[in-house]
Scaffold this motif. Structure first.
Motif, PDB file in Angstrom:
ATOM      1  N   THR A  54       0.526  -1.235 -24.650  1.00 44.83           N
ATOM      2  CA  THR A  54       1.686  -0.358 -24.545  1.00 44.83           C
ATOM      3  C   THR A  54       1.237   0.997 -24.005  1.00 44.83           C
ATOM      4  O   THR A  54       0.256   1.569 -24.497  1.00 44.83           O
ATOM      5  N   LEU A  55       1.939   1.482 -22.993  1.00 45.80           N
ATOM      6  CA  LEU A  55       1.679   2.831 -22.478  1.00 45.80           C
ATOM      7  C   LEU A  55       2.528   3.801 -23.292  1.00 45.80           C
ATOM      8  O   LEU A  55       3.755   3.794 -23.200  1.00 45.80           O
ATOM      9  N   ILE A  97      -2.968   4.739 -24.028  1.00 41.51           N
ATOM     10  CA  ILE A  97      -2.708   3.302 -23.997  1.00 41.51           C
ATOM     11  C   ILE A  97      -3.077   2.685 -25.335  1.00 41.51           C
ATOM     12  O   ILE A  97      -4.168   2.904 -25.856  1.00 41.51           O
ATOM     13  N   THR A 121       2.344   3.063 -11.365  1.00 41.89           N
ATOM     14  CA  THR A 121       1.861   2.002 -12.243  1.00 41.89           C
ATOM     15  C   THR A 121       0.434   2.313 -12.655  1.00 41.89           C
ATOM     16  O   THR A 121      -0.410   2.597 -11.792  1.00 41.89           O
ATOM     17  N   LYS A 150      -2.847   0.736 -14.039  1.00 38.04           N
ATOM     18  CA  LYS A 150      -3.404  -0.617 -14.094  1.00 38.04           C
ATOM     19  C   LYS A 150      -4.773  -0.627 -14.767  1.00 38.04           C
ATOM     20  O   LYS A 150      -5.519   0.354 -14.696  1.00 38.04           O
ATOM     21  N   CYS A 200       1.063  -1.244 -16.262  1.00 37.97           N
ATOM     22  CA  CYS A 200       1.992  -0.444 -17.066  1.00 37.97           C
ATOM     23  C   CYS A 200       2.833   0.438 -16.149  1.00 37.97           C
ATOM     24  O   CYS A 200       2.317   1.403 -15.562  1.00 37.97           O
ATOM     25  N   GLN A 202       6.190   2.319 -23.098  1.00 35.93           N
ATOM     26  CA  GLN A 202       6.514   1.218 -22.194  1.00 35.93           C
ATOM     27  C   GLN A 202       5.558   0.051 -22.403  1.00 35.93           C
ATOM     28  O   GLN A 202       4.353   0.208 -22.330  1.00 35.93           O
ATOM     29  N   ARG A 203       6.107  -1.130 -22.665  1.00 36.94           N
ATOM     30  CA  ARG A 203       5.283  -2.335 -22.813  1.00 36.94           C
ATOM     31  C   ARG A 203       4.689  -2.727 -21.456  1.00 36.94           C
ATOM     32  O   ARG A 203       5.374  -2.656 -20.431  1.00 36.94           O
ATOM     33  N   CYS A 204       3.442  -3.105 -21.443  1.00 36.95           N
ATOM     34  CA  CYS A 204       2.740  -3.461 -20.203  1.00 36.95           C
ATOM     35  C   CYS A 204       2.719  -4.983 -20.051  1.00 36.95           C
ATOM     36  O   CYS A 204       2.733  -5.723 -21.028  1.00 36.95           O
TER      37      CYS A 204
END
Length: 210
Positions: free
Chosen positions: A50-51, A75, A153, A155, A178, A204-206
């Motif tokens: 998760t970010l 993260i 994003t 990564k 993410c 935010q879920r990755c």
């Protein structure tokens, strides 16, 4: 008479070699079967990422084909397995815009994540005067001037190993993506000023692939 003796010895050797090979194959098969059954029973789940937030210090297109970026992200990684541990090898974090890498790689050192454990990392990802596709530079400048959210994003690329009891698997590739949407330049921005940067709560879920 001697020919018959030699032939008898050759047949014996062949039978011995055949038995050894058969025993070896059976042993390998049993070991693989045990591993597969154990794996099927445990049903390993991918780690979850998760970010949590992103702090933007620099995001500047100094020319249509040159960009400078400095971002700190938080993260969260979670191992959802109750009987499987995870060894993370070196993992490389970087940022992309419109599928183009805009920062250098930042390394997260190797770490072991136990059953149901969490890890939190806060790496800096940055790039100074990184070559950038001109059409992306123009598009990003327009987005900034319009005050629209900037879609980036974060990564992570690396490798991991699963640990079940004393057994550790080989390495598997892990890819994490993410998405980040930051309203830089927007008067309704919810960012918090932190020193020279602006911090945005993301949560935010990755997406994760192993």
């Amino acid at each position: 008479m001697s020919d018959k003796v030699c032939s008898h010895h050759k047949n014996k050797r062949r039978k011995s070699v055949f038995r050894c090979c058969a025993c070896l194959l059976v042993s390998i098969f049993l070991i693989l079967l045990i591993v597969l059954l154990t794996w099927a029973i445990l049903k390993p789940k991918k780690p979850r990422f998760t970010l949590q937030d992103a702090t933007i210090f620099t995001l500047n297109v100094s020319a249509p084909n040159v960009i400078s970026t400095s971002v700190q992200v938080t993260i969260n990684s979670h191992n959802p397995n109750s009987r499987i541990g995870i060894y993370y090898d070196k993992m490389y974090v970087y940022a992309t815009y419109s599928n183009q890498q805009i920062t250098f790689f930042t390394v997260i050192p190797p770490v072991y994540q136990g059953h149901k454990d969490f890890n939190v990392w806060s790496p800096f990802v940055y790039g100074s005067n990184v070559p950038f596709a001109p059409y992306n530079g123009i598009a990003l400048s327009q987005v900034q001037s319009n005050g629209a959210p900037i879609e980036m994003t974060i990564k992570i690329d690396g490798r991991l190993k699963w640990k079940v009891g004393s057994f550790t698997t080989g390495r598997y590739h892990i890819h994490v993506a993410c998405p980040v949407s930051v309203p830089l330049g927007n008067s309704k921005s919810t960012g918090i000023v932190v020193g020279n940067g602006v911090k945005y709560q993301i949560s935010q879920r990755c997406s994760v692939s192993v």
